[in-house]
Design an enzyme around this catalytic site. Sequence first.
Site, short mmCIF file in Angstrom:
data_model
loop_
_atom_site.label_atom_id
_atom_site.label_comp_id
_atom_site.label_asym_id
_atom_site.label_seq_id
_atom_site.Cartn_x
_atom_site.Cartn_y
_atom_site.Cartn_z
N SER A 124 -28.30 7.60 -16.82
CA SER A 124 -27.48 7.02 -15.80
C SER A 124 -26.05 6.98 -16.05
O SER A 124 -25.62 7.21 -17.13
CB SER A 124 -27.76 5.33 -15.83
OG SER A 124 -27.14 4.81 -14.71
N TYR B 145 -30.06 -3.44 -17.54
CA TYR B 145 -30.00 -1.90 -17.03
C TYR B 145 -29.09 -1.34 -18.05
O TYR B 145 -29.26 -0.07 -18.45
CB TYR B 145 -29.84 -1.74 -15.49
CG TYR B 145 -30.26 -0.35 -15.17
CD1 TYR B 145 -31.31 -0.07 -14.81
CD2 TYR B 145 -29.39 0.56 -14.99
CE1 TYR B 145 -31.63 1.29 -14.44
CE2 TYR B 145 -29.26 1.84 -14.29
CZ TYR B 145 -30.68 2.08 -14.26
OH TYR B 145 -30.90 3.25 -13.68
#
Length: 266
Positions: free
Chosen positions: A158, A171
Amino acid sequence: MDPSPAISSPYLFSLSGQNALITGATRGIGAACAIALAQAGAAVCIVQRQPPQDGTPNLDTVNAIRALGATAEVIYCDLDDLHAVQELFPKALELMGGNIHILVNCAGIQRRSPSVDFPEKDWDDVLNVNLKSVWLLSQAAGRHMVPLRRGKIINFCSLLTFQGGLTVPAYAAAKGALGQLTKALSNEWSQHNVQVNGICPGYIATEMNERLLADPVRFRQISERIPAGRWGDPQDFAGPIVFLSSKASQYVCGELLVVDGGWMGR
């Protein structure tokens, strides 16, 4: 590491005869990647969450692959059930005739909350699905691939592998660790001709970003910062996934390929 093959460049990207195991392929980026792998010639085994007893499983990706005349199989597994995850790779091996050449860890979940209020259960859920399940699947794949001296493992990281984000501490922690795990496995397994790399999506118009897409202020702020002038689309990952799964990336090891329309460059 084995030398890169001296074959014609169009054939470098062929996945004919290869078996791929991919998580998170029911929709979005994962679905686009599974279809791209099949288009390149791979047989694909898709990991999906177990549907509820009164529910119908989503077989859109499977049906799209089979419509191409390619092989698509399904294994049901909830990646937050780590015991089930430990049984997943052997089941896939049996289903795919004893060979897995490509592992794509694309599944992920998101939980948003201010850090001072972030629930412990949300933390555990995100870390288990986004990091520990990836570790367990990658370890199982390594045990299969390293003795055979061939294999590709692609982890979906990410932008938050590099940045901290807002209200997504679990996350960010998981994706930051996943970037380091990708490099660690590459350091050990590249010598055995197993290439481990990551793909880092930018802002992509998928279900995971629904809240951002629906927030006109954040949508405008993010859009204005993307040099390409648009949010990404799942189809933007078809090329990168085939590249990293194929012989074309034989000497690409431990890389985190950013696919973000220029966000990180800015």
